[in-house]
Scaffold this active site. Structure first.
Site, PDB file in Angstrom:
ATOM      1  N   TRP A  62      -9.403 -15.110  18.600  1.00  0.00           N
ATOM      2  CA  TRP A  62      -8.478 -14.115  18.071  1.00  0.00           C
ATOM      3  C   TRP A  62      -8.271 -12.959  19.045  1.00  0.00           C
ATOM      4  CZ3 TRP A  62      -5.885 -15.826  14.245  1.00  0.00           C
ATOM      5  CH2 TRP A  62      -6.462 -16.501  13.182  1.00  0.00           C
ATOM      6  N   GLU A  96     -14.219 -18.410   7.234  1.00  0.00           N
ATOM      7  CA  GLU A  96     -14.510 -18.222   5.812  1.00  0.00           C
ATOM      8  C   GLU A  96     -14.815 -19.544   5.105  1.00  0.00           C
ATOM      9  OE1 GLU A  96     -12.114 -16.814   7.536  1.00  0.00           O
ATOM     10  OE2 GLU A  96     -11.640 -14.783   6.836  1.00  0.00           O
ATOM     11  N   LYS A 132      -3.727 -16.024  18.973  1.00  0.00           N
ATOM     12  CA  LYS A 132      -4.852 -16.910  19.236  1.00  0.00           C
ATOM     13  C   LYS A 132      -4.788 -17.425  20.665  1.00  0.00           C
ATOM     14  CE  LYS A 132      -8.029 -19.018  16.426  1.00  0.00           C
ATOM     15  NZ  LYS A 132      -8.370 -20.010  15.451  1.00  0.00           N
ATOM     16  N   THR A 161     -15.514 -12.476  11.299  1.00  0.00           N
ATOM     17  CA  THR A 161     -14.174 -12.900  11.649  1.00  0.00           C
ATOM     18  C   THR A 161     -13.321 -11.651  11.810  1.00  0.00           C
ATOM     19  OG1 THR A 161     -12.280 -14.187  10.948  1.00  0.00           O
ATOM     20  CG2 THR A 161     -13.545 -13.165   9.199  1.00  0.00           C
TER      21      THR A 161
HETATM   22  P1  AMP Z   1     -11.131 -18.829  12.670  1.00  0.00           P
HETATM   23  O1  AMP Z   1     -11.618 -18.172  11.449  1.00  0.00           O
HETATM   24  O2  AMP Z   1     -11.262 -18.002  13.894  1.00  0.00           O
HETATM   25  O3  AMP Z   1     -11.761 -20.169  12.835  1.00  0.00           O
HETATM   26  O4  AMP Z   1      -9.562 -19.082  12.538  1.00  0.00           O
HETATM   27  C1  AMP Z   1      -9.035 -19.777  11.450  1.00  0.00           C
HETATM   28  C2  AMP Z   1      -7.563 -19.936  11.624  1.00  0.00           C
HETATM   29  O5  AMP Z   1      -7.271 -20.702  12.800  1.00  0.00           O
HETATM   30  C3  AMP Z   1      -6.903 -20.699  10.516  1.00  0.00           C
HETATM   31  O6  AMP Z   1      -6.635 -19.868   9.407  1.00  0.00           O
HETATM   32  C4  AMP Z   1      -5.627 -21.199  11.201  1.00  0.00           C
HETATM   33  O7  AMP Z   1      -4.637 -20.181  11.240  1.00  0.00           O
HETATM   34  C5  AMP Z   1      -6.088 -21.458  12.611  1.00  0.00           C
HETATM   35  N1  AMP Z   1      -6.388 -22.888  12.793  1.00  0.00           N
HETATM   36  C6  AMP Z   1      -7.595 -23.480  12.764  1.00  0.00           C
HETATM   37  N2  AMP Z   1      -7.478 -24.794  13.002  1.00  0.00           N
HETATM   38  C7  AMP Z   1      -6.170 -25.055  13.183  1.00  0.00           C
HETATM   39  C8  AMP Z   1      -5.397 -26.227  13.455  1.00  0.00           C
HETATM   40  N3  AMP Z   1      -5.957 -27.413  13.612  1.00  0.00           N
HETATM   41  N4  AMP Z   1      -4.058 -26.090  13.556  1.00  0.00           N
HETATM   42  C9  AMP Z   1      -3.467 -24.887  13.418  1.00  0.00           C
HETATM   43  N5  AMP Z   1      -4.128 -23.754  13.167  1.00  0.00           N
HETATM   44  C10 AMP Z   1      -5.465 -23.835  13.046  1.00  0.00           C
END
Ligand code: AMP
Length: 567
Positions: free
Chosen positions: A460, A347, A455, A202
């Site tokens: 990311w 995570e 995002k 990540t």
């Molecule tokens: P990742 O590790 O790339 O999957 O990103 C995780 C992050 O994506 C989380 O900590 C949130 O900030 C964001 N995220 C994931 N799902 C959602 C959702 N349904 N609504 C808003 N933010 C989200």
């Protein structure tokens, strides 16, 4: 009388390790004829390819996964060693999911949308021994191969007919040749359920990407829980198409939860545009799908523009970033598709919460129901969560107080791979970096992100990397990169630049500066020159102020988002 010192009376049940191979073995034995349909990666590269869809059964998959396990052993891969993949959602990738982890090695899925330098960093950090990749990524792997000294074998996930005539990769191996050389006479080893099974990196706000190292146990528990009716509700009657990539958080666990449920699995390969997806949904009778909002935008627009309806599609989970309310309304009202809002992170394997209604909500007017469905949802058994203030004091579940969201559970990391970044936990809880409210019924809603990453289309974009590159320009004094809203990609980077006194640099020159230094989809959509940046008490740029100041800013012209072909 009960005494805690007493030897407990132990249960008298069989012990069976919760291993990834046990899912595949179960699937092949009990749902052996269930189908796996994949759009061939070669189909996108070779116009008019007959047989663009590959079909086989769970049983066939298990046999080929065994052959793959034999082939990995022949390549010298030992237990715990990492096998990297750069691949789309397809049957060979699925075989790697099971063949690598099932043999005791660690499947390391790599996001091909990252910058090649970052990919090389990740391969080196993970010490990948073997790197398997789809044909699409041949130029990428050619570019980084020399910088990946731990990789002993590069494997093109293709048949002999599609092997390149010449390549810069030394001793490039052919996936199908490797499998053809094996007989499949292989018994899945009994593994410790706590052994590492897969690895996913990540990228955070600062520093290099960090790895989440999942165990067999955490993966199986996550798969079990995610198939529940309150969560993804996957059953043998379903046909499931994960649009969410298998190179990002194990496609939300669907390669595991679908197989343990016996459902038909449809893997879309590299073609994720609206038309390709629609054709696959209709052609294969897809009932359930999962993806980030950007993907749905493409599919919905295609269906609306062509006045199409879905004949079998009934349910989808949307997550990775917040599902826009208009998108949810369109899917439900126009297409009759139930939307499950999902939240989680790398995570967390990744699922933490999913949206839905309680029985008492049935009587509510539609708008109030929608407001509940808009929330990121209810905790899944296995995940506990709480919100705290800046001092760590727990905040009430009143749907009003918003605080830092912390989580704990058996599929949430205790530390990063190789303890990168030190101990991430706070009193045994993992801080998510999200800011949220929780209502009295336990529904969580993200109100903000304490991280500053951008995002775009569910991927990311590291703002600090972009700033560092900008600030390497001789005419730049300071730079800050923030998210600006974008109708298609949700967010795109906006670069704010303070010029050095007496220096000149314009928008076009600045953008050119990034060419070849970052992935195309990281390219800022716009550059704005400012006199100064707001600096907070600890000497840091206050990005929240910048975001507020530029919240209505729109770029004159857009650039390619992550779903568009740099690849
Ligand atoms: P990742 O590790 O790339 O999957 O990103 C995780 C992050 O994506 C989380 O900590 C949130 O900030 C964001 N995220 C994931 N799902 C959602 C959702 N349904 N609504 C808003 N933010 C989200």
């Amino acid at each position: 009388m009960h005494s805690p010192l007493h030897t407990p009376l132990m249960g008298q049940m069989m012990h069976q390790s919760l291993t990834i191979s046990s899912i595949l073995q179960f699937a092949a034995r009990h749902y052996g004829a269930s189908e796996i349909v994949s759009r061939r990666v070669e189909a996108g590269l070779q116009a008019g390819l007959q047989d663009a869809l590959h079909r086989y059964t769970y049983r066939d998959c298990e046999l080929r996964a065994r052959k793959l396990a034999q082939a990995l052993a022949r390549l010298g891969v030992e237990g715990g060693q990492r096998v990297g993949t750069l691949a789309w959602n397809g049957y060979r990738h699925l075989e790697l999911y099971y063949g690598a982890s099932g043999s005791g090695a660690v499947l390391h899925t790599i996001n091909p949308r990252l910058h090649p330098e970052q990919i090389a960093y990740i391969v080196n950090h993970a010490e990948d021994q073997v790197l398997c990749f789809d044909l699409t990524f041949l130029p990428l792997v050619e570019a980084i191969a020399a910088a990946c000294p731990t990789v002993r074998a590069f494997v093109l996930m293709s048949d002999r007919a599609h092997m390149p005539a010449g390549t810069r990769i030394p001793d490039l191996l052919c996936y199908e040749d490797l499998l053809d050389a094996e007989d499949g006479d292989y018994a899945w080893p009994e593994l410790d359920e706590n052994a590492a099974a897969s690895l996913c990196y990540t990228s955070g706000t600062t520093g290099n990407p960090k790895g989440a190292l999942y165990s067999h146990r955490s993966t199986v528990l996550h798969a079990y829980a995610s198939a529940l009716p309150n969560v993804l509700n996957v059953g043998a009657i379903d046909t499931v198409l994960p649009v969410v990539p298998m190179f990002h958080v194990n496609a939300w666990g669907l390669p595991y939860s679908v197989l343990l449920s016996g459902a038909k699995l449809v893997l879309p390969g590299a073609q994720l545009d609206g038309k390709s997806l629609y054709d696959l949904f209709e052609g294969e009778g897809v009932t359930f799908s999962a993806g980030v909002p950007t993907v749905w935008l493409g599919l919905i627009n295609y269906a609306i523009q062509n006045d199409l309806t879905f004949s079998t599609f009934r349910r989808t989970v949307i997550g990775g970033s917040a599902c826009p309310p208009a998108m949810m309304d369109t899917l439900i009202d126009r297409f009759g598709v139930q939307v499950i809002h999902g939240w989680g992170m790398t995570e967390m394997s990744p699922l933490g919460t999913t949206g839905g209604l309680l029985a008492k909500h049935r009587a509510l007017p539609v708008e109030r129901q929608r407001a509940i469905l808009q929330k990121q949802g209810h905790a899944i058994y296995g995940v506990d969560m709480k919100i705290v203030d800046d001092l760590g004091a727990e905040l009430p579940w009143d749907g009003q107080a918003s605080g830092h969201l912390l989580v704990k559970g058996p599929w949430i990391i205790a530390s990063y791979f190789r303890d990168e970044g030190g101990d991430p936990l706070v009193d045994g809880w993992f801080p998510t970096g999200d800011v949220a409210t929780i209502d009295p019924d336990g529904f969580m809603q993200i109100t903000d992100r304490s991280k500053d990453v951008i995002k775009s289309g569910g991927e990311w974009i590291g703002s600090i990397d972009i700033e560092n590159i900008a600030m390497a320009h001789p005419a730049v004094l300071q730079a800050a990169c923030i998210a600006m809203a974008h109708p298609k990609w949700d967010e795109r980077p906006l670069l704010l630049v303070v010029r050095r006194p007496g220096q000149e640099v314009g928008r076009e020159e600045m953008l050119k500066w990034f060419e070849g230094r970052i992935a195309k989809f990281w390219m800022p959509d716009d550059v704005v020159f400012v006199e100064a940046l707001p600096i907070g008490g600890t000497g840091k740029v206050q990005k929240n102020k910048l975001r507020e100041q530029f919240k209505d800013h729109r770029a004159a012209q857009g650039v390619a988002g992550p779903g568009q072909a740099r690849l």
